[in-house]
Design a protein around this motif. Structure first.
Motif, PDB file in Angstrom:
ATOM      1  N   PRO A 199      13.831   9.909  -0.186  1.00 43.97           N
ATOM      2  CA  PRO A 199      12.712   9.972  -1.409  1.00 43.97           C
ATOM      3  C   PRO A 199      12.435   8.644  -1.784  1.00 43.97           C
ATOM      4  O   PRO A 199      12.697   7.511  -1.557  1.00 43.97           O
ATOM      5  CB  PRO A 199      13.892  10.238  -2.650  1.00 43.97           C
ATOM      6  N   MET A 200      10.953   8.481  -2.101  1.00 48.90           N
ATOM      7  CA  MET A 200      10.210   7.379  -2.259  1.00 48.90           C
ATOM      8  C   MET A 200      10.281   6.798  -3.906  1.00 48.90           C
ATOM      9  O   MET A 200       9.556   7.184  -4.625  1.00 48.90           O
ATOM     10  CB  MET A 200       8.600   7.581  -1.952  1.00 48.90           C
ATOM     11  N   SER A 201      11.057   5.940  -4.078  1.00 47.43           N
ATOM     12  CA  SER A 201      11.298   5.304  -5.167  1.00 47.43           C
ATOM     13  C   SER A 201      10.344   3.838  -5.310  1.00 47.43           C
ATOM     14  O   SER A 201       9.774   3.548  -4.150  1.00 47.43           O
ATOM     15  CB  SER A 201      12.613   4.922  -5.512  1.00 47.43           C
ATOM     16  N   LYS A 202      10.171   3.363  -6.501  1.00 45.25           N
ATOM     17  CA  LYS A 202       9.399   2.152  -6.346  1.00 45.25           C
ATOM     18  C   LYS A 202      10.080   0.967  -5.283  1.00 45.25           C
ATOM     19  O   LYS A 202       9.117   0.347  -4.748  1.00 45.25           O
ATOM     20  CB  LYS A 202       9.332   1.767  -7.724  1.00 45.25           C
ATOM     21  N   GLN A 203      11.274   0.916  -5.433  1.00 43.19           N
ATOM     22  CA  GLN A 203      11.881  -0.205  -4.617  1.00 43.19           C
ATOM     23  C   GLN A 203      11.770   0.413  -3.378  1.00 43.19           C
ATOM     24  O   GLN A 203      11.421  -0.875  -2.488  1.00 43.19           O
ATOM     25  CB  GLN A 203      13.369  -0.122  -4.988  1.00 43.19           C
ATOM     26  N   ILE A 204      11.715   1.371  -2.686  1.00 44.63           N
ATOM     27  CA  ILE A 204      11.698   1.578  -1.359  1.00 44.63           C
ATOM     28  C   ILE A 204      10.163   1.626  -0.841  1.00 44.63           C
ATOM     29  O   ILE A 204       9.926   0.863   0.061  1.00 44.63           O
ATOM     30  CB  ILE A 204      12.120   3.070  -0.835  1.00 44.63           C
ATOM     31  N   GLU A 205       9.369   1.885  -1.935  1.00 46.33           N
ATOM     32  CA  GLU A 205       7.901   1.672  -1.717  1.00 46.33           C
ATOM     33  C   GLU A 205       7.530   0.326  -1.412  1.00 46.33           C
ATOM     34  O   GLU A 205       6.727  -0.393  -0.721  1.00 46.33           O
ATOM     35  CB  GLU A 205       6.781   2.160  -2.564  1.00 46.33           C
ATOM     36  N   GLY A 206       8.036  -0.427  -2.398  1.00 45.13           N
ATOM     37  CA  GLY A 206       7.965  -1.838  -2.281  1.00 45.13           C
ATOM     38  C   GLY A 206       8.538  -2.347  -0.884  1.00 45.13           C
ATOM     39  O   GLY A 206       7.795  -3.373  -0.521  1.00 45.13           O
ATOM     40  N   ARG A 207       9.688  -1.872  -0.376  1.00 41.76           N
ATOM     41  CA  ARG A 207      10.227  -2.721   0.846  1.00 41.76           C
ATOM     42  C   ARG A 207       9.225  -1.926   2.030  1.00 41.76           C
ATOM     43  O   ARG A 207       9.048  -2.768   2.997  1.00 41.76           O
ATOM     44  CB  ARG A 207      11.594  -2.098   1.024  1.00 41.76           C
ATOM     45  N   LEU A 208       8.817  -1.042   1.646  1.00 42.85           N
ATOM     46  CA  LEU A 208       7.849  -0.444   2.879  1.00 42.85           C
ATOM     47  C   LEU A 208       6.392  -1.304   2.751  1.00 42.85           C
ATOM     48  O   LEU A 208       6.009  -1.615   4.103  1.00 42.85           O
ATOM     49  CB  LEU A 208       7.437   1.088   2.626  1.00 42.85           C
ATOM     50  N   ASP A 209       6.115  -1.652   1.671  1.00 41.38           N
ATOM     51  CA  ASP A 209       4.935  -2.632   1.688  1.00 41.38           C
ATOM     52  C   ASP A 209       5.169  -3.863   2.433  1.00 41.38           C
ATOM     53  O   ASP A 209       4.314  -4.393   3.209  1.00 41.38           O
ATOM     54  CB  ASP A 209       4.591  -3.013   0.223  1.00 41.38           C
ATOM     55  N   ASP A 210       6.258  -4.246   2.026  1.00 41.67           N
ATOM     56  CA  ASP A 210       6.862  -5.571   2.871  1.00 41.67           C
ATOM     57  C   ASP A 210       6.871  -5.688   4.353  1.00 41.67           C
ATOM     58  O   ASP A 210       6.219  -6.478   5.000  1.00 41.67           O
ATOM     59  CB  ASP A 210       8.398  -5.952   2.457  1.00 41.67           C
ATOM     60  N   VAL A 211       7.439  -4.339   4.991  1.00 36.10           N
ATOM     61  CA  VAL A 211       7.322  -4.343   6.323  1.00 36.10           C
ATOM     62  C   VAL A 211       5.860  -4.180   6.842  1.00 36.10           C
ATOM     63  O   VAL A 211       5.591  -4.653   7.853  1.00 36.10           O
ATOM     64  CB  VAL A 211       8.240  -3.143   6.749  1.00 36.10           C
ATOM     65  N   CYS A 212       5.127  -3.410   6.144  1.00 33.85           N
ATOM     66  CA  CYS A 212       3.849  -3.323   6.618  1.00 33.85           C
ATOM     67  C   CYS A 212       2.957  -4.563   6.518  1.00 33.85           C
ATOM     68  O   CYS A 212       1.932  -4.786   7.475  1.00 33.85           O
ATOM     69  CB  CYS A 212       2.867  -2.077   5.726  1.00 33.85           C
ATOM     70  N   ASN A 213       3.206  -5.268   5.537  1.00 31.15           N
ATOM     71  CA  ASN A 213       2.620  -6.520   5.350  1.00 31.15           C
ATOM     72  C   ASN A 213       2.790  -7.612   6.491  1.00 31.15           C
ATOM     73  O   ASN A 213       2.429  -8.386   6.815  1.00 31.15           O
ATOM     74  CB  ASN A 213       2.788  -7.171   3.981  1.00 31.15           C
ATOM     75  N   LEU A 214       4.409  -7.563   6.976  1.00 26.72           N
ATOM     76  CA  LEU A 214       4.991  -8.391   7.693  1.00 26.72           C
ATOM     77  C   LEU A 214       4.129  -8.182   9.144  1.00 26.72           C
ATOM     78  O   LEU A 214       3.665  -9.151   9.609  1.00 26.72           O
ATOM     79  CB  LEU A 214       6.322  -8.097   8.119  1.00 26.72           C
ATOM     80  N   SER A 215       3.950  -7.040   9.640  1.00 23.89           N
ATOM     81  CA  SER A 215       3.299  -6.892  10.953  1.00 23.89           C
ATOM     82  C   SER A 215       2.061  -7.254  10.755  1.00 23.89           C
ATOM     83  O   SER A 215       1.313  -7.741  11.755  1.00 23.89           O
ATOM     84  CB  SER A 215       3.577  -5.335  11.394  1.00 23.89           C
ATOM     85  N   LYS A 216       1.263  -7.025   9.809  1.00 21.82           N
ATOM     86  CA  LYS A 216      -0.136  -7.619   9.574  1.00 21.82           C
ATOM     87  C   LYS A 216      -0.072  -9.154   9.362  1.00 21.82           C
ATOM     88  O   LYS A 216      -1.017  -9.462  10.081  1.00 21.82           O
ATOM     89  CB  LYS A 216      -0.608  -6.798   8.045  1.00 21.82           C
ATOM     90  N   GLY A 217       0.754  -9.577   8.957  1.00 23.70           N
ATOM     91  CA  GLY A 217       0.792 -11.259   8.901  1.00 23.70           C
ATOM     92  C   GLY A 217       0.948 -11.576  10.279  1.00 23.70           C
ATOM     93  O   GLY A 217       0.321 -12.625  10.547  1.00 23.70           O
ATOM     94  N   VAL A 218       1.643 -11.052  11.045  1.00 24.14           N
ATOM     95  CA  VAL A 218       2.034 -11.367  12.385  1.00 24.14           C
ATOM     96  C   VAL A 218       0.677 -11.330  13.286  1.00 24.14           C
ATOM     97  O   VAL A 218       0.547 -12.241  13.852  1.00 24.14           O
ATOM     98  CB  VAL A 218       3.318 -10.640  12.944  1.00 24.14           C
ATOM     99  N   TRP A 219       0.218 -10.364  13.066  1.00 24.96           N
ATOM    100  CA  TRP A 219      -0.954 -10.030  13.778  1.00 24.96           C
ATOM    101  C   TRP A 219      -2.102 -11.112  13.484  1.00 24.96           C
ATOM    102  O   TRP A 219      -2.913 -11.721  14.116  1.00 24.96           O
ATOM    103  CB  TRP A 219      -1.442  -8.794  13.644  1.00 24.96           C
TER     104      TRP A 219
END
Length: 145
Positions: free
Chosen positions: A61-81
């Motif tokens: 289930p997508m809680s605000k906390q899990i969505e925030g962590r998903l944002d972190d993971v997505c931003n991490l790969s974007k930042g590395v790129w």
């Protein structure tokens, strides 16, 4: 050990090492944890696609906390790129400037030789080229037109 790599225990049993290659192959591995990690680190999938798959295939289930962590993971790969792209651009610009500077110096030497009737040595002296670089420019001057 999961996967198809075969390696004798004595080659890897000196310490605990875990190596997981994720984000390229969208096929399922048969291991739910690896499949979930593969989705999380996929570089060709946006956040909404990942969110949908996590809810549908993994019943997360997508809680605000899990969505925030998903944002972190997505931003991490974007930042590395972006960091890799920035470094590549810097190195390319630096090399391009070096080549451009060298070409400009060679052109100046050649012009002085032609217009003033000077030797390459005289032209380099007039341009105040350091003696340590003169041999390098002399060797490249013959190929310069």
């Amino acid at each position: 050990m999961f996967g198809t790599v075969k390696e004798p225990v004595q080659n890897y049993d000196l310490m605990t090492v875990i190596m997981i290659c994720l984000g390229k192959n969208q096929e399922t591995s048969g291991n739910r944890l690896l499949d979930l990690l593969n989705i999380l680190f996929a570089s060709d999938m946006n956040k909404n696609e990942k969110k949908e798959i996590m809810q549908r295939d993994f019943q997360i289930p997508m809680s605000k906390q899990i969505e925030g962590r998903l944002d972190d993971v997505c931003n991490l790969s974007k930042g590395v790129w972006e960091k890799g792209l920035e470094k590549g651009l810097e190195e390319g610009l630096e090399k391009g400037m070096e080549k451009g500077l060298e070409k400009g110096i060679l052109s100046s030497i050649h012009s002085l030789m032609e217009s003033m009737g000077w030797s390459a040595e005289q032209a380099m002296d007039a341009l105040k080229i350091p003696s340590g670089k003169k041999h390098e420019y002399l060797s490249k001057l013959s190929a310069f037109h």
